[in-house]
Design a protein around this motif. Structure first.
Motif, mmCIF file in Angstrom:
data_model
loop_
_atom_site.group_PDB
_atom_site.id
_atom_site.type_symbol
_atom_site.label_atom_id
_atom_site.label_comp_id
_atom_site.label_asym_id
_atom_site.label_seq_id
_atom_site.Cartn_x
_atom_site.Cartn_y
_atom_site.Cartn_z
ATOM 1 N N ALA A 75 -10.048 38.033 24.605
ATOM 2 C CA ALA A 75 -9.972 37.362 25.440
ATOM 3 C C ALA A 75 -9.458 35.598 25.226
ATOM 4 O O ALA A 75 -10.639 35.513 24.661
ATOM 5 N N ALA A 76 -8.970 35.806 26.194
ATOM 6 C CA ALA A 76 -9.269 33.846 26.420
ATOM 7 C C ALA A 76 -10.912 33.625 27.130
ATOM 8 O O ALA A 76 -10.649 34.349 28.175
ATOM 9 N N ALA A 77 -11.149 32.565 26.555
ATOM 10 C CA ALA A 77 -12.407 31.840 26.461
ATOM 11 C C ALA A 77 -12.549 31.453 28.410
ATOM 12 O O ALA A 77 -11.498 30.854 28.804
ATOM 13 N N GLU A 78 -13.028 30.888 28.944
ATOM 14 C CA GLU A 78 -13.345 30.420 29.626
ATOM 15 C C GLU A 78 -14.223 29.323 29.922
ATOM 16 O O GLU A 78 -15.380 29.045 29.652
ATOM 17 N N PRO A 79 -14.611 28.272 30.775
ATOM 18 C CA PRO A 79 -14.677 26.921 30.354
ATOM 19 C C PRO A 79 -15.883 26.537 31.013
ATOM 20 O O PRO A 79 -16.519 25.790 31.129
ATOM 21 N N ALA A 80 -16.314 27.668 32.149
ATOM 22 C CA ALA A 80 -17.230 27.570 32.709
ATOM 23 C C ALA A 80 -18.876 27.468 32.114
ATOM 24 O O ALA A 80 -19.638 26.480 32.231
ATOM 25 N N GLY A 81 -18.769 27.904 31.807
ATOM 26 C CA GLY A 81 -20.333 28.412 30.936
ATOM 27 C C GLY A 81 -20.077 27.109 29.647
ATOM 28 O O GLY A 81 -21.311 26.844 29.667
ATOM 29 N N TYR A 82 -18.821 26.520 29.187
ATOM 30 C CA TYR A 82 -19.508 25.467 28.096
ATOM 31 C C TYR A 82 -19.947 24.744 29.184
ATOM 32 O O TYR A 82 -20.553 23.905 28.098
ATOM 33 N N ALA A 83 -18.802 24.035 29.553
ATOM 34 C CA ALA A 83 -19.437 23.137 30.851
ATOM 35 C C ALA A 83 -21.215 22.648 31.539
ATOM 36 O O ALA A 83 -21.754 22.035 31.534
ATOM 37 N N SER A 143 -11.440 20.761 35.359
ATOM 38 C CA SER A 143 -12.425 20.122 35.679
ATOM 39 C C SER A 143 -13.675 21.127 36.327
ATOM 40 O O SER A 143 -12.742 22.302 37.610
ATOM 41 N N VAL A 144 -14.604 20.953 35.839
ATOM 42 C CA VAL A 144 -15.503 21.786 35.785
ATOM 43 C C VAL A 144 -16.773 21.664 36.956
ATOM 44 O O VAL A 144 -17.036 20.591 36.688
ATOM 45 N N THR A 145 -17.198 22.108 37.835
ATOM 46 C CA THR A 145 -18.150 21.814 38.948
ATOM 47 C C THR A 145 -19.070 21.987 38.527
ATOM 48 O O THR A 145 -19.043 23.057 38.546
ATOM 49 N N VAL A 146 -20.152 21.548 38.359
ATOM 50 C CA VAL A 146 -21.784 22.362 38.089
ATOM 51 C C VAL A 146 -23.094 21.251 38.138
ATOM 52 O O VAL A 146 -22.573 20.729 38.975
ATOM 53 N N VAL A 147 -23.371 22.091 39.600
ATOM 54 C CA VAL A 147 -24.597 21.138 40.141
ATOM 55 C C VAL A 147 -26.052 22.133 39.403
ATOM 56 O O VAL A 147 -26.103 23.062 38.533
ATOM 57 N N ALA A 148 -26.461 20.942 39.461
ATOM 58 C CA ALA A 148 -27.583 20.692 38.514
ATOM 59 C C ALA A 148 -29.420 20.149 39.622
ATOM 60 O O ALA A 148 -28.968 19.556 40.533
ATOM 61 N N GLN A 149 -29.655 21.466 39.478
ATOM 62 C CA GLN A 149 -31.507 21.287 40.299
ATOM 63 C C GLN A 149 -33.017 20.701 39.433
ATOM 64 O O GLN A 149 -32.812 21.861 38.519
ATOM 65 N N SER A 150 -33.024 20.079 40.139
ATOM 66 C CA SER A 150 -34.158 18.960 39.663
ATOM 67 C C SER A 150 -35.280 20.555 40.098
ATOM 68 O O SER A 150 -35.824 20.652 41.140
ATOM 69 N N ALA A 151 -36.489 20.065 39.200
ATOM 70 C CA ALA A 151 -37.772 20.581 39.647
ATOM 71 C C ALA A 151 -38.373 19.652 41.142
ATOM 72 O O ALA A 151 -39.588 20.606 41.396
ATOM 73 N N TYR A 158 -21.744 17.587 39.687
ATOM 74 C CA TYR A 158 -20.935 16.937 38.201
ATOM 75 C C TYR A 158 -19.862 17.410 37.794
ATOM 76 O O TYR A 158 -19.245 19.180 38.425
ATOM 77 N N ALA A 159 -18.699 16.631 37.979
ATOM 78 C CA ALA A 159 -17.059 17.306 37.745
ATOM 79 C C ALA A 159 -17.391 16.812 36.259
ATOM 80 O O ALA A 159 -17.402 16.248 35.317
ATOM 81 N N VAL A 160 -16.881 17.956 35.277
ATOM 82 C CA VAL A 160 -17.069 18.052 33.582
ATOM 83 C C VAL A 160 -15.814 18.558 33.178
ATOM 84 O O VAL A 160 -14.778 19.182 34.249
ATOM 85 N N GLY A 175 -15.030 13.745 28.582
ATOM 86 C CA GLY A 175 -15.687 12.621 29.345
ATOM 87 C C GLY A 175 -16.756 12.798 29.884
ATOM 88 O O GLY A 175 -17.796 13.821 29.599
ATOM 89 N N THR A 176 -17.495 11.520 29.984
ATOM 90 C CA THR A 176 -18.933 12.049 30.854
ATOM 91 C C THR A 176 -18.519 13.098 31.867
ATOM 92 O O THR A 176 -17.503 12.333 33.125
ATOM 93 N N PRO A 177 -19.530 13.044 32.766
ATOM 94 C CA PRO A 177 -19.601 14.205 33.751
ATOM 95 C C PRO A 177 -19.689 12.546 35.014
ATOM 96 O O PRO A 177 -19.932 12.025 35.011
ATOM 97 N N ALA A 178 -18.749 12.827 36.361
ATOM 98 C CA ALA A 178 -19.189 13.008 37.358
ATOM 99 C C ALA A 178 -19.849 13.108 38.823
ATOM 100 O O ALA A 178 -19.542 14.047 38.607
ATOM 101 N N VAL A 179 -20.566 12.328 39.273
ATOM 102 C CA VAL A 179 -21.265 13.215 40.352
ATOM 103 C C VAL A 179 -19.576 12.855 41.507
ATOM 104 O O VAL A 179 -19.823 12.216 41.799
ATOM 105 N N VAL A 180 -20.244 14.147 41.899
ATOM 106 C CA VAL A 180 -19.403 14.723 43.067
ATOM 107 C C VAL A 180 -20.119 14.397 44.400
ATOM 108 O O VAL A 180 -21.213 15.265 44.110
#
Length: 311
Positions: A75-83, A143-151, A158-160, A175-180
């Protein structure tokens, strides 16, 4: 002499028949091997085989594909988990320590990117990293949008940029992630639950069911309509449940009279659940059905029920 020749001929006949039978078995085995070989080689090889192989091979290829054969197709993989994995490693890495496990992981996934360089003691501990959405820009590029929450509660999106090989089985961050900016809060439609359910048989049935469902006080099955299978939450997470409000979609829910058998009412119950750690506000959407002068649970909904959406 004639007798000897006759005996010799009789012995040779079974040997010849056995040889022919073994030869036929070998041809069948070779044909089967050829079939699986061309299937593994792909559609082009299969087409060539159909045009050039014996009838035995063609007949085998025409047989229906088995489920086990279908499961072997990659099956074709999906990039979300990689990002998501990359952003977690990148945020935990430090340019001053490029040999750390997190830095090496980030560089293995994105060889040409720079690592962050936080001030001493300023790097906040990550609480969670989650991929929210993937947008395919062109074949093999996302372009994968990833959300990071700090403690400390801070949230950043981030757009990756992620690129894949032709089979979409191997990825690389280019490329380096871009804050969006984060997603805009959507407007909410008016709730379909506009009818207040008075204290009575319907609200009591809802409260008794949720008490059994969440606290283990009583058997859940006694509150279910025929044909409905629903197990209580186990182990029971709460010690008490108090129903604060019950609202419904159908106007019939406002009546204190028991309706005809088969009448269905969609309701939303807002409750307070109690455990050793405190009280917790919860909301449950149910479909209640009238039968033999009592209300029974016909469905426990898992999302917002729209008009006409009851099961």
């Amino acid at each position: 002499m004639s007798v000897g020749k006759q005996a010799s001929g009789s012995a040779a006949a079974p040997m010849a028949a056995g040889a022919r039978l073994e030869a036929m078995r070998r041809r069948v085995r070779l044909s089967r091997l050829a079939v699986w070989t061309v299937i593994a080689a792909g559609p082009v090889a299969l087409a060539v085989a159909l045009a050039s192989t014996p009838t035995t091979v063609a007949a085998a290829v025409a047989a229906p594909t088995t489920p086990s054969t279908l499961r072997t197709a990659p099956a074709a993989a999906e990039p979300a988990g990689y990002a998501q994995l990359f952003v977690g490693a990148w945020l935990r890495s430090n340019a001053d320590d490029a040999t750390s496990a997190q830095a090496r992981l980030a560089h293995s996934m994105a060889p040409d990117i720079d690592l962050p360089d936080p001030a001493p003691g300023a790097q906040s501990k990550l609480a969670s990293v989650t991929a929210m959405r993937s947008a395919q820009l062109r074949p093999g590029a996302w372009s994968v949008t990833v959300v990071a929450q700090s403690a400390d509660g801070a949230v950043r999106y981030y757009a990756v940029p992620v690129t894949a090989n032709r089979s979409s089985t191997e990825f690389v961050v280019t490329g380096t992630p871009a804050v969006v900016a984060g997603p805009v809060r959507a407007s909410v439609e008016a709730s379909p639950y506009r009818v207040t359910v008075p204290d009575g048989d319907l609200s009591s049935a809802v409260g008794e069911f949720l008490g059994a469902y969440l606290t283990g006080s009583g058997e859940v099955s006694r509150y279910l309509a025929p044909g409905v299978a629903l197990a209580a939450v186990s182990p029971a997470p709460y010690t008490a449940v108090v129903v604060e409000q019950v609202v419904a979609v159908e106007q019939a829910a406002a009546s204190e009279q028991m309706p005809d058998d088969g009448t269905r009412i969609r309701i939303a119950a807002r409750v307070q659940a109690q455990d050793a750690a405190g009280r917790w506000p919860l909301t449950y959407e149910l479909v209640m059905r009238a039968r033999s002068d009592r209300w029974e649970v016909a469905a426990l909904e898992s999302g917002t029920v729209r008009e006409g959406g009851a099961r």
